[in-house]
Design an enzyme around this catalytic site. Structure first.
Site, PDB file in Angstrom:
ATOM      1  N   GLU A 137       0.832  -1.191   0.000  1.00  0.00           N
ATOM      2  CA  GLU A 137       0.000   0.000   0.000  1.00  0.00           C
ATOM      3  C   GLU A 137       0.878   1.257   0.000  1.00  0.00           C
ATOM      4  OE1 GLU A 137      -4.168  -1.426   2.006  1.00  0.00           O
ATOM      5  OE2 GLU A 137      -2.639  -0.629   3.365  1.00  0.00           O
ATOM      6  N   CYS A 152       3.720   8.618   0.776  1.00  0.00           N
ATOM      7  CA  CYS A 152       4.272   7.677   1.757  1.00  0.00           C
ATOM      8  C   CYS A 152       4.473   6.338   1.059  1.00  0.00           C
ATOM      9  CB  CYS A 152       3.314   7.547   2.941  1.00  0.00           C
ATOM     10  SG  CYS A 152       3.870   6.387   4.211  1.00  0.00           S
ATOM     11  N   CYS A 159       6.359  -6.893   7.204  1.00  0.00           N
ATOM     12  CA  CYS A 159       7.352  -6.288   8.088  1.00  0.00           C
ATOM     13  C   CYS A 159       7.814  -7.336   9.096  1.00  0.00           C
ATOM     14  CB  CYS A 159       6.754  -5.079   8.820  1.00  0.00           C
ATOM     15  SG  CYS A 159       7.962  -4.107   9.760  1.00  0.00           S
ATOM     16  N   CYS A 163       5.953  -4.416  15.762  1.00  0.00           N
ATOM     17  CA  CYS A 163       5.601  -3.398  16.763  1.00  0.00           C
ATOM     18  C   CYS A 163       4.156  -3.611  17.180  1.00  0.00           C
ATOM     19  CB  CYS A 163       5.813  -2.000  16.192  1.00  0.00           C
ATOM     20  SG  CYS A 163       7.540  -1.636  15.776  1.00  0.00           S
ATOM     21  N   CYS A 166       1.171  -1.487  15.670  1.00  0.00           N
ATOM     22  CA  CYS A 166       1.176  -1.252  14.231  1.00  0.00           C
ATOM     23  C   CYS A 166       0.472  -2.384  13.489  1.00  0.00           C
ATOM     24  CB  CYS A 166       2.619  -1.110  13.742  1.00  0.00           C
ATOM     25  SG  CYS A 166       2.753  -0.777  11.967  1.00  0.00           S
ATOM     26  N   GLY A 216       7.029  -1.865   6.073  1.00  0.00           N
ATOM     27  CA  GLY A 216       8.385  -2.368   6.155  1.00  0.00           C
ATOM     28  C   GLY A 216       9.347  -1.426   6.864  1.00  0.00           C
ATOM     29  N   SER A 248      12.131   6.974   7.550  1.00  0.00           N
ATOM     30  CA  SER A 248      11.769   6.627   8.918  1.00  0.00           C
ATOM     31  C   SER A 248      12.328   5.253   9.290  1.00  0.00           C
ATOM     32  CB  SER A 248      10.245   6.617   9.066  1.00  0.00           C
ATOM     33  OG  SER A 248       9.863   6.196  10.366  1.00  0.00           O
ATOM     34  N   LEU A 271      10.214   6.375  17.896  1.00  0.00           N
ATOM     35  CA  LEU A 271      10.675   6.177  19.270  1.00  0.00           C
ATOM     36  C   LEU A 271       9.596   5.521  20.130  1.00  0.00           C
ATOM     37  CD1 LEU A 271      13.040   6.651  21.206  1.00  0.00           C
ATOM     38  CD2 LEU A 271      12.046   8.893  21.734  1.00  0.00           C
ATOM     39  N   HIS A 272       8.526   6.242  20.402  1.00  0.00           N
ATOM     40  CA  HIS A 272       7.311   5.718  21.021  1.00  0.00           C
ATOM     41  C   HIS A 272       7.411   5.346  22.500  1.00  0.00           C
ATOM     42  CE1 HIS A 272       5.963   5.808  16.959  1.00  0.00           C
ATOM     43  NE2 HIS A 272       6.668   4.752  16.579  1.00  0.00           N
ATOM     44  N   ASN A 347      -3.995   5.342  15.873  1.00  0.00           N
ATOM     45  CA  ASN A 347      -5.048   5.083  14.899  1.00  0.00           C
ATOM     46  C   ASN A 347      -5.525   3.643  15.034  1.00  0.00           C
ATOM     47  OD1 ASN A 347      -4.996   7.659  13.401  1.00  0.00           O
ATOM     48  ND2 ASN A 347      -2.905   7.047  12.892  1.00  0.00           N
ATOM     49  N   CYS A 390      -1.335   6.559   9.870  1.00  0.00           N
ATOM     50  CA  CYS A 390      -0.099   5.997  10.392  1.00  0.00           C
ATOM     51  C   CYS A 390      -0.372   4.704  11.165  1.00  0.00           C
ATOM     52  CB  CYS A 390       0.569   7.028  11.307  1.00  0.00           C
ATOM     53  SG  CYS A 390       2.128   6.475  12.005  1.00  0.00           S
TER      54      CYS A 390
END
Length: 405
Positions: A137, A152, A159, A163, A166, A216, A248, A271-272, A347, A390
């Protein structure tokens, strides 16, 4: 700082690690592992080779193999990447007999558009399909205030990072994208918006920026990503400035140095979390490259300055990483580093275990960062209604078993 009950059982406390030196062997291991997920050859079923994704040197070599002069490669480069032309017969600076020979041996490809969705806020999402039927996508996010926006792009099918917050991380890694497939996403987006060739009158583009933030981890597919971005930045082709490209990473420390030395595009770091205890859980890559190593790599990144700040992405998870104490710890981590922090309201996606932080918590977090001198915009979610925001990207591609070598 609080850890949500769902995380507390698996988050094992540990002492903060001191930064460690990056060795060439670590980077070499990453590149060797990347080769296991290599894209298929850029050859059509009829045997023609796709010229998109070739470097200038490779394109010259193809022309020499045909008995043509090197300047033919420059002509083709102009038509492919400046004009966006796909038909050799529509390249008037090339003689008709050569046009025919080129068409017999080569193609100028694009990924196939499987589906295309337009959000009510103007965000557009494409599901692109490649020759081996794998899909990714790609999203265009418009900036209404400046009449332009960013594409983007994805770098892998699936991936490997997993995470926890995600959606893409729930899809297993199938393979890396090739340079042609990476740059082809941007070229296909330009096709949609009819932005070929480059305007000569200063007219602003809709597709003015690239953010390498799709599906990815770009630095786990570094060589293909670097080749694609080098093509994008070439002044005689697409000609996008490195200042308009942001890559990123979740923190593949050994490859961050190489990226800075060779590409020096804008850097965004996912980072998160501000402690290894929490980041180990929500960004599992942290177990290999902890926060101390990651921040040291950020400080080494070339030309970081107030004009070229490193962006830190921080997703706001209710009761997980959004306390005032964590905001103050983030200020401490960033001390002396030219940086800004994008605060991203979580999200939601089907099956996710998290909630978006409350608006007051996000606002207070931003105030603490701002008071310390760090820009901390709260990102407005875009494309949520089409799962284009995101952390929401995912396709249904499945891992294909490769025969043993």
């Amino acid at each position: 700082m609080t850890v949500a009950p769902a995380l507390a059982a698996v988050a094992a406390p540990r002492a903060p690690a001191a930064p460690t030196d990056v060795t060439p062997d670590e980077a070499a291991r990453i590149l060797m592992k990347s080769a296991l997920f290599a894209p298929p050859p850029a050859t059509l079923p009829d045997g023609r080779r796709d010229l998109v994704g070739l470097s200038r040197a490779e394109l010259e070599a193809e022309m020499l193999a045909m008995g043509e002069k090197p300047f033919r490669a420059r002509q083709l480069w102009h038509w492919i990447y400046h004009q966006g032309e796909r038909d050799f017969a529509k390249m008037p600076t090339i003689a008709r007999p050569l046009q025919q020979r080129l068409a017999e041996r080569f193609a100028i490809g694009r990924p196939e558009t499987s589906t295309e969705q337009l959000s009510k806020d103007g965000t557009r999402k494409w599901l692109f399909r490649f020759r081996d039927a794998q899909q990714v996508e790609t999203v265009y996010i418009p900036d209404r205030e400046e009449d332009r926006g960013a594409v983007c792009i994805s770098t892998q099918v699936g991936c490997t990072l997993s995470c926890r917050f995600c959606h893409t991380g729930t899809q297993k890694l199938v393979r890396n994208l090739g340079a042609a497939e990476i740059v082809g996403q941007f070229m296909a987006a330009r096709d949609t918006y009819s932005e070929w060739p480059s305007p000569k009158d200063g007219t602003p583009r809709h597709l003015s920026n690239i953010v390498v933030m799709g599906m990815g981890e770009p630095l786990y597919n570094y060589e293909n990503v670097a080749k694609a971005l080098t093509i994008v930045m070439d002044n005689e082709g697409i000609g996008l400035s490195r200042r308009r490209i942001t890559l990123s990473t979740s923190g593949v420390v050994p490859m961050m140095d190489r990226c800075g030395a060779e590409l020096n595009v804008g850097l965004a770091v996912s980072l998160h979390a501000v402690t290894d205890e929490l980041r180990d859980v929500i960004v599992p890559l942290n177990r290999k490259y902890p926060i101390a190593d990651l921040m040291a790599a950020c400080r080494r990144y070339p030309n970081a300055s107030n004009a070229r700040r490193i962006t830190f992405e921080y997703i706001m998870l209710d009761g997980v990483n959004d306390s005032e104490a964590e905001a103050r710890e983030l200020v401490r981590l960033l001390k002396g580093l030219p940086a800004k922090v994008n605060l991203i309201p979580f999200n939601p996606w089907p099956g996710s275990e998290y909630r978006t932080s409350k608006p007051e918590a996000i606002r207070r977090f931003a105030e603490i960062l701002s008071a310390a001198g760090y820009a901390s915009p709260i990102r407005r979610p875009r494309g949520r209604d089409i799962l284009a925001a995101c952390g929401q990207l995912k396709t249904e591609s499945e891992r294909v078993r490769r025969p043993a070598a």
